[in-house]
Design a protein around this motif. Structure first.
Motif, PDB file in Angstrom:
ATOM      1  N   ALA A  37       0.196  -1.052   0.260  1.00 34.15           N
ATOM      2  CA  ALA A  37       0.234  -0.315   0.135  1.00 34.15           C
ATOM      3  C   ALA A  37       0.883   1.236   0.025  1.00 34.15           C
ATOM      4  CB  ALA A  37      -0.408  -0.046   0.944  1.00 34.15           C
ATOM      5  N   ILE A  38       1.285   1.321   0.948  1.00 36.45           N
ATOM      6  CA  ILE A  38       2.842   2.133   0.734  1.00 36.45           C
ATOM      7  C   ILE A  38       3.867   2.929  -0.327  1.00 36.45           C
ATOM      8  CG2 ILE A  38       4.889   3.066   2.018  1.00 36.45           C
ATOM      9  CD1 ILE A  38       3.491   2.178   5.051  1.00 36.45           C
ATOM     10  N   LEU A  39       3.739   1.184  -1.121  1.00 33.57           N
ATOM     11  CA  LEU A  39       4.823   1.267  -2.411  1.00 33.57           C
ATOM     12  C   LEU A  39       3.597   2.447  -3.293  1.00 33.57           C
ATOM     13  CD1 LEU A  39       6.959  -1.786  -2.157  1.00 33.57           C
ATOM     14  CD2 LEU A  39       7.847   0.571  -2.319  1.00 33.57           C
ATOM     15  N   ARG A  40       2.421   1.628  -3.592  1.00 37.81           N
ATOM     16  CA  ARG A  40       1.467   2.282  -4.543  1.00 37.81           C
ATOM     17  C   ARG A  40       1.997   3.443  -3.886  1.00 37.81           C
ATOM     18  NH1 ARG A  40      -0.210   3.458  -8.690  1.00 37.81           N
ATOM     19  NH2 ARG A  40      -2.388   3.072  -8.666  1.00 37.81           N
ATOM     20  N   LEU A  41       1.372   4.081  -3.039  1.00 35.36           N
ATOM     21  CA  LEU A  41       1.253   5.390  -2.994  1.00 35.36           C
ATOM     22  C   LEU A  41       2.043   6.179  -3.630  1.00 35.36           C
ATOM     23  CD1 LEU A  41      -1.460   4.884   0.581  1.00 35.36           C
ATOM     24  CD2 LEU A  41      -2.096   6.051  -1.704  1.00 35.36           C
ATOM     25  N   PHE A  42       3.040   5.914  -2.996  1.00 35.77           N
ATOM     26  CA  PHE A  42       4.205   6.736  -2.899  1.00 35.77           C
ATOM     27  C   PHE A  42       5.701   6.240  -4.023  1.00 35.77           C
ATOM     28  CE2 PHE A  42       3.335   6.758   1.985  1.00 35.77           C
ATOM     29  CZ  PHE A  42       2.498   8.636   1.764  1.00 35.77           C
ATOM     30  N   PHE A  43       5.459   5.281  -5.039  1.00 35.99           N
ATOM     31  CA  PHE A  43       6.748   5.148  -5.216  1.00 35.99           C
ATOM     32  C   PHE A  43       5.879   4.985  -6.623  1.00 35.99           C
ATOM     33  CE2 PHE A  43       8.967   4.706  -1.127  1.00 35.99           C
ATOM     34  CZ  PHE A  43       9.613   5.117  -1.262  1.00 35.99           C
ATOM     35  N   PHE A  44       4.708   4.301  -6.819  1.00 33.92           N
ATOM     36  CA  PHE A  44       4.011   4.141  -8.038  1.00 33.92           C
ATOM     37  C   PHE A  44       3.389   5.025  -8.482  1.00 33.92           C
ATOM     38  CE2 PHE A  44       6.940  -0.160  -6.424  1.00 33.92           C
ATOM     39  CZ  PHE A  44       7.583  -0.033  -7.749  1.00 33.92           C
ATOM     40  N   ARG A  45       3.048   5.491  -8.896  1.00 35.09           N
ATOM     41  CA  ARG A  45       1.536   6.294  -8.818  1.00 35.09           C
ATOM     42  C   ARG A  45       1.205   6.225 -10.137  1.00 35.09           C
ATOM     43  NH1 ARG A  45       0.188   9.905  -5.583  1.00 35.09           N
ATOM     44  NH2 ARG A  45       2.150  11.090  -4.436  1.00 35.09           N
ATOM     45  N   PRO A  46       0.410   6.564 -10.615  1.00 35.59           N
ATOM     46  CA  PRO A  46       0.508   5.663 -11.935  1.00 35.59           C
ATOM     47  C   PRO A  46       0.851   6.728 -13.416  1.00 35.59           C
ATOM     48  CG  PRO A  46      -1.996   6.131 -11.418  1.00 35.59           C
ATOM     49  CD  PRO A  46      -0.429   6.269 -10.108  1.00 35.59           C
ATOM     50  N   ALA A  47       0.738   6.311 -14.254  1.00 33.45           N
ATOM     51  CA  ALA A  47       2.349   6.707 -15.194  1.00 33.45           C
ATOM     52  C   ALA A  47       1.215   7.558 -16.382  1.00 33.45           C
ATOM     53  CB  ALA A  47       3.045   5.933 -15.830  1.00 33.45           C
ATOM     54  N   MET A  48      -0.129   7.518 -17.010  1.00 29.84           N
ATOM     55  CA  MET A  48      -0.873   7.603 -17.870  1.00 29.84           C
ATOM     56  C   MET A  48      -1.644   8.017 -16.921  1.00 29.84           C
ATOM     57  SD  MET A  48      -1.001   5.191 -20.621  1.00 29.84           S
ATOM     58  CE  MET A  48      -1.095   3.795 -19.719  1.00 29.84           C
ATOM     59  N   HIS A  49      -2.029   9.198 -15.661  1.00 32.72           N
ATOM     60  CA  HIS A  49      -3.218  10.317 -15.104  1.00 32.72           C
ATOM     61  C   HIS A  49      -2.943  10.781 -15.628  1.00 32.72           C
ATOM     62  CE1 HIS A  49      -5.298  11.181 -11.205  1.00 32.72           C
ATOM     63  NE2 HIS A  49      -5.044  12.188 -11.590  1.00 32.72           N
ATOM     64  N   GLY A  50      -4.367  11.108 -15.727  1.00 35.29           N
ATOM     65  CA  GLY A  50      -4.651  12.896 -16.380  1.00 35.29           C
ATOM     66  C   GLY A  50      -4.543  13.186 -17.773  1.00 35.29           C
ATOM     67  N   MET A  51      -4.301  11.677 -18.828  1.00 41.48           N
ATOM     68  CA  MET A  51      -4.630  11.850 -20.005  1.00 41.48           C
ATOM     69  C   MET A  51      -5.611  10.555 -20.717  1.00 41.48           C
ATOM     70  SD  MET A  51      -1.180   9.783 -21.338  1.00 41.48           S
ATOM     71  CE  MET A  51       0.827  10.179 -21.032  1.00 41.48           C
ATOM     72  N   THR A  52      -6.352  11.187 -21.264  1.00 40.45           N
ATOM     73  CA  THR A  52      -7.487  11.065 -22.431  1.00 40.45           C
ATOM     74  C   THR A  52      -7.345   9.725 -22.337  1.00 40.45           C
ATOM     75  OG1 THR A  52      -7.303  12.041 -24.060  1.00 40.45           O
ATOM     76  CG2 THR A  52      -8.225  12.612 -22.860  1.00 40.45           C
ATOM     77  N   ASP A  53      -8.221   8.381 -23.066  1.00 40.47           N
ATOM     78  CA  ASP A  53      -8.281   6.883 -23.470  1.00 40.47           C
ATOM     79  C   ASP A  53      -7.429   7.745 -25.438  1.00 40.47           C
ATOM     80  OD1 ASP A  53      -9.666   6.333 -22.059  1.00 40.47           O
ATOM     81  OD2 ASP A  53     -11.616   6.255 -23.002  1.00 40.47           O
ATOM     82  N   GLY A  54      -7.657   8.367 -25.647  1.00 43.70           N
ATOM     83  CA  GLY A  54      -6.520   7.901 -26.532  1.00 43.70           C
ATOM     84  C   GLY A  54      -5.561   8.833 -26.905  1.00 43.70           C
ATOM     85  N   GLN A  55      -5.266   9.247 -25.931  1.00 40.72           N
ATOM     86  CA  GLN A  55      -3.836   9.219 -25.583  1.00 40.72           C
ATOM     87  C   GLN A  55      -3.096   8.470 -24.722  1.00 40.72           C
ATOM     88  OE1 GLN A  55      -4.347  13.051 -22.974  1.00 40.72           O
ATOM     89  NE2 GLN A  55      -4.367  14.788 -24.422  1.00 40.72           N
ATOM     90  N   LYS A  56      -3.708   8.044 -23.966  1.00 39.30           N
ATOM     91  CA  LYS A  56      -3.713   6.558 -23.089  1.00 39.30           C
ATOM     92  C   LYS A  56      -2.936   5.565 -24.888  1.00 39.30           C
ATOM     93  CE  LYS A  56      -5.669   6.836 -19.377  1.00 39.30           C
ATOM     94  NZ  LYS A  56      -6.475   6.414 -17.906  1.00 39.30           N
ATOM     95  N   GLN A  57      -3.955   5.336 -25.535  1.00 31.87           N
ATOM     96  CA  GLN A  57      -3.607   4.406 -26.478  1.00 31.87           C
ATOM     97  C   GLN A  57      -2.912   4.801 -27.627  1.00 31.87           C
ATOM     98  OE1 GLN A  57      -7.342   4.877 -28.693  1.00 31.87           O
ATOM     99  NE2 GLN A  57      -8.574   4.002 -27.217  1.00 31.87           N
ATOM    100  N   GLU A  58      -2.450   6.470 -27.774  1.00 29.80           N
ATOM    101  CA  GLU A  58      -1.782   6.759 -29.227  1.00 29.80           C
ATOM    102  C   GLU A  58      -0.254   6.868 -28.192  1.00 29.80           C
ATOM    103  OE1 GLU A  58      -1.514  11.007 -29.764  1.00 29.80           O
ATOM    104  OE2 GLU A  58      -3.646  10.028 -30.820  1.00 29.80           O
ATOM    105  N   HIS A  59      -0.001   6.922 -26.376  1.00 33.07           N
ATOM    106  CA  HIS A  59       1.383   6.600 -25.847  1.00 33.07           C
ATOM    107  C   HIS A  59       1.593   5.206 -25.586  1.00 33.07           C
ATOM    108  CE1 HIS A  59       3.908   6.808 -22.705  1.00 33.07           C
ATOM    109  NE2 HIS A  59       3.907   6.084 -21.585  1.00 33.07           N
TER     110      HIS A  59
END
Length: 71
Positions: A37-59
């Motif tokens: 839980a701590i690793l998830r919260l502080f070290f492994f933040r979502p890399a595609m947070h804030g992207m739209t579905d189209g941006q995620k697909q392109e990435h």
């Protein structure tokens, strides 16, 4: 199927008879939960947070089709 049933019963009886072991397993599982839980919260933040579905697909498509360097 009989073999799997006997193995299951063996482990089930072993866990039923544990006293100190049960407490240790609870501590181990609690520590694992806290660690992940701590690793998830502080070290492994979502890399595609804030992207739209189209941006995620392109990435993802860009990462999958990127040429390999220096094999």
């Amino acid at each position: 199927m009989h073999f799997l049933n006997s193995v299951f019963r063996f482990y089930l009886d072993g866990f039923r008879q544990m006293t100190l072991g049960r407490t240790l397993w609870v501590l181990i599982l609690l520590k694992l939960f806290i660690i992940f839980a701590i690793l998830r919260l502080f070290f492994f933040r979502p890399a595609m947070h804030g992207m739209t579905d189209g941006q995620k697909q392109e990435h993802v498509a860009g990462q999958l089709t990127k040429p390999l360097k220096n094999l």
